[in-house]
Design an enzyme around this catalytic site. Sequence first.
Site, PDB file in Angstrom:
ATOM      1  N   ARG A 131       0.856  -1.008   0.089  1.00 28.68           N
ATOM      2  CA  ARG A 131      -0.017   0.121   0.109  1.00 28.68           C
ATOM      3  C   ARG A 131       0.887   1.278   0.143  1.00 28.68           C
ATOM      4  NH1 ARG A 131       0.367   3.592   2.974  1.00 28.68           N
ATOM      5  NH2 ARG A 131       0.113   2.320   4.770  1.00 28.68           N
ATOM      6  N   SER A 132       2.145   1.297   0.920  1.00 32.62           N
ATOM      7  CA  SER A 132       2.906   2.423   0.784  1.00 32.62           C
ATOM      8  C   SER A 132       3.409   2.556  -0.603  1.00 32.62           C
ATOM      9  CB  SER A 132       4.213   2.097   1.593  1.00 32.62           C
ATOM     10  OG  SER A 132       4.011   1.949   3.109  1.00 32.62           O
ATOM     11  N   GLY A 145      11.622  15.074  11.573  1.00 32.68           N
ATOM     12  CA  GLY A 145      10.742  14.511  10.994  1.00 32.68           C
ATOM     13  C   GLY A 145       9.409  15.145  11.340  1.00 32.68           C
ATOM     14  N   GLU A 194       3.829   9.698   8.003  1.00 30.88           N
ATOM     15  CA  GLU A 194       2.655  10.473   7.770  1.00 30.88           C
ATOM     16  C   GLU A 194       2.087  11.040   8.901  1.00 30.88           C
ATOM     17  OE1 GLU A 194       2.300  10.890   4.835  1.00 30.88           O
ATOM     18  OE2 GLU A 194       3.047   9.111   3.643  1.00 30.88           O
ATOM     19  N   GLY A 195       2.703  11.414   9.881  1.00 28.59           N
ATOM     20  CA  GLY A 195       2.513  11.829  11.246  1.00 28.59           C
ATOM     21  C   GLY A 195       2.542  10.971  12.167  1.00 28.59           C
TER      22      GLY A 195
HETATM   23  C1  LIG Z   1       9.328   3.004   6.789  1.00 27.64           C
HETATM   24  C2  LIG Z   1       9.458   4.373   6.590  1.00 27.64           C
HETATM   25  C3  LIG Z   1       9.202   5.161   5.505  1.00 27.64           C
HETATM   26  C4  LIG Z   1       9.074   6.488   5.354  1.00 27.64           C
HETATM   27  N1  LIG Z   1       8.690   7.180   4.272  1.00 27.64           N
HETATM   28  C5  LIG Z   1       9.044   8.293   4.169  1.00 27.64           C
HETATM   29  C6  LIG Z   1       8.844   9.072   2.578  1.00 27.64           C
HETATM   30  O1  LIG Z   1       8.753   8.457   1.679  1.00 27.64           O
HETATM   31  N2  LIG Z   1       9.099  10.521   2.759  1.00 27.64           N
HETATM   32  C7  LIG Z   1       9.504  11.070   3.739  1.00 27.64           C
HETATM   33  O2  LIG Z   1       9.610  12.377   3.669  1.00 27.64           O
HETATM   34  N3  LIG Z   1       9.558  10.413   5.177  1.00 27.64           N
HETATM   35  C8  LIG Z   1       9.340   8.962   5.122  1.00 27.64           C
HETATM   36  N4  LIG Z   1       9.133   8.571   6.495  1.00 27.64           N
HETATM   37  C9  LIG Z   1       9.603   9.452   7.524  1.00 27.64           C
HETATM   38  C10 LIG Z   1       8.499   9.536   8.476  1.00 27.64           C
HETATM   39  O3  LIG Z   1       7.376  10.617   7.872  1.00 27.64           O
HETATM   40  C11 LIG Z   1       9.058  10.094  10.057  1.00 27.64           C
HETATM   41  O4  LIG Z   1       9.974   8.897  10.414  1.00 27.64           O
HETATM   42  C12 LIG Z   1       7.995  10.840  10.668  1.00 27.64           C
HETATM   43  O5  LIG Z   1       7.804  12.176  10.553  1.00 27.64           O
HETATM   44  C13 LIG Z   1       8.622  11.009  12.181  1.00 27.64           C
HETATM   45  O6  LIG Z   1       9.667  11.686  12.472  1.00 27.64           O
HETATM   46  P1  LIG Z   1      10.998  11.083  13.117  1.00 27.64           P
HETATM   47  O7  LIG Z   1      11.061   9.572  12.776  1.00 27.64           O
HETATM   48  O8  LIG Z   1      12.070  11.932  12.705  1.00 27.64           O
HETATM   49  O9  LIG Z   1      10.482  10.999  14.711  1.00 27.64           O
HETATM   50  P2  LIG Z   1      10.611  12.230  15.486  1.00 27.64           P
HETATM   51  O10 LIG Z   1       9.906  13.470  14.943  1.00 27.64           O
HETATM   52  O11 LIG Z   1      12.132  12.463  16.130  1.00 27.64           O
HETATM   53  O12 LIG Z   1       9.472  11.891  16.720  1.00 27.64           O
HETATM   54  C14 LIG Z   1      10.072  10.998  17.827  1.00 27.64           C
HETATM   55  C15 LIG Z   1       9.187  10.998  18.714  1.00 27.64           C
HETATM   56  O13 LIG Z   1       8.864  12.349  19.646  1.00 27.64           O
HETATM   57  C16 LIG Z   1       7.508  12.491  19.338  1.00 27.64           C
HETATM   58  N5  LIG Z   1       7.210  14.096  19.123  1.00 27.64           N
HETATM   59  C17 LIG Z   1       7.652  14.848  18.027  1.00 27.64           C
HETATM   60  N6  LIG Z   1       7.187  16.031  18.213  1.00 27.64           N
HETATM   61  C18 LIG Z   1       6.532  16.226  19.295  1.00 27.64           C
HETATM   62  C19 LIG Z   1       5.844  17.142  19.891  1.00 27.64           C
HETATM   63  N7  LIG Z   1       5.703  18.222  19.679  1.00 27.64           N
HETATM   64  N8  LIG Z   1       5.243  16.758  21.358  1.00 27.64           N
HETATM   65  C20 LIG Z   1       5.257  15.461  21.893  1.00 27.64           C
HETATM   66  N9  LIG Z   1       5.884  14.576  21.167  1.00 27.64           N
HETATM   67  C21 LIG Z   1       6.431  14.748  19.856  1.00 27.64           C
HETATM   68  C22 LIG Z   1       6.876  11.836  18.137  1.00 27.64           C
HETATM   69  O14 LIG Z   1       5.713  11.556  17.994  1.00 27.64           O
HETATM   70  C23 LIG Z   1       7.781  10.617  18.309  1.00 27.64           C
HETATM   71  O15 LIG Z   1       6.928   9.670  19.408  1.00 27.64           O
HETATM   72  C24 LIG Z   1       9.190   7.261   6.562  1.00 27.64           C
HETATM   73  C25 LIG Z   1       9.434   6.569   7.663  1.00 27.64           C
HETATM   74  C26 LIG Z   1       9.381   5.352   7.799  1.00 27.64           C
HETATM   75  C27 LIG Z   1       9.495   4.368   9.306  1.00 27.64           C
END
Ligand SMILES: Cc1cc2nc3c(=O)[nH]c(=O)nc-3n(C[C@H](O)[C@H](O)[C@H](O)COP(=O)(O)OP(=O)(O)OC[C@H]3O[C@@H](n4cnc5c(N)ncnc54)[C@H](O)[C@@H]3O)c2cc1C
Length: 388
Positions: free
Chosen positions: A94-95, A141, A367-368
Amino acid sequence: MTVPIENLLDTDAMLAPEELDLRATVRRFGEQRLRPHIAEWFEAGGVPVRELSAELGKLGLLGMHLNGYGCGGSTATAYGVVCQELEAVDSGLRSMVSVQGSLAMFAIYRHGSEEQRQQWLPGMAAGEVIGCFGLTEPDFGSNPSGMRTTARRDGSDWIVSGSKMWITNGTEADLAIVWARAEEGIVGFVVPTDCPGFSAREMTRKLSLRASITAELYLDEVRLPADAQLPEARGLSGPLACLSEARFGIVFGSVGAARDCLETTLDYVAARDVFGKPLAGYQLTQEKLADMAVELGKAQLLALHLGRLKDAGRIRPDQVSFGKLNNVREALQIARQCRTLLGANGITLEYPVLRHANNLESVLTYEGTSEVHQLVIGEALTGVSAFR
Ligand SMILES: Cc1cc2nc3c(=O)[nH]c(=O)nc-3n(C[C@H](O)[C@H](O)[C@H](O)COP(=O)(O)OP(=O)(O)OC[C@H]3O[C@@H](n4cnc5c(N)ncnc54)[C@H](O)[C@@H]3O)c2cc1C
């Protein structure tokens, strides 16, 4: 007599005949073409992206909810139903369709020039041109507004530098939608991946979404002509509009993964004898099954409701957050609970339940994250943003 899970609430009555036909077609494709290979792809940590994209293109599933340019112009609900059937096989499949249709193609469709739409969308709809979507960076992210990838003007050209991480299909893509910080704010580009200075490296050793390619993108002073910029994207709302599209697909897709877990488990508990009778005949088992069926039914009603809101042009981002938060969280709970009922068999690739549960850990994050969606809903309820 048993009632199939899908008939418990008679939710099929909420689908139009053509949506049911489409579902039957995609379900058949999933069962015949995808399911026989999925454990092998998951174990190997990869999928034949090009081959599958061409087949998905032939079925008209790539960018199917967009109008013109070789796209199907379907309802949003029909697109959701397709996401559900693909994710019933695996979230990684689906991704693939979400990234192509809702992120890469939608970015060009919504924010691109007419020339960009004509140049790229027909090939992408056919699955001959593969796109990826580069927003996330190693240090940004959930908060993409902090991104460090930069775009500066050099005459009429742009020079883009930086890196992106976790990018689905990054090593397979012919083009990358890249978001960067310029003097005027966040801007987006269509970057052909054969541009000098562009490179991608596959990220390996994932424990989740293994039937999907994930990559890092590097842009080292990539020179792009002015017409590579997405002219209609203004600020962070550009990428966020694309994310809202992809999140909508997940609202449906996650229900598909949970349904597959529950269907597998219902068969399993009927056949598995413990202490001299089928596992299905114990009250503790039926409590779990009933609770899971209730959550699954509620999630499906929510998906269909949001589908109809989107079809009526009335859906809001906080409503999509509502659906993504609930449906992915509940799907993950269902997958884990099903795993308990399968005992040791549940941890193998012979059954889909732990594969789905592992995948849904990624779906919970991309996706959030759930927390991000809680903050979106919290802001809608209180009027106060608690992101910072
Ligand atoms: C398999 C996979 C495929 C992906 N594909 C894509 C893609 O095609 N394109 C793309 O651009 N990205 C992609 N992503 C990235 C994905 O969108 C990010 O991983 C996601 O947005 C979370 O960001 P992060 O991993 O940096 O976590 P972080 O932002 O570092 O978050 C870490 C933790 O902190 C929490 N947190 C963050 N902000 C707050 C806040 N203000 N208050 C409280 N808690 C908070 C989060 O909820 C989480 O629990 C993919 C990720 C995966 C795992």
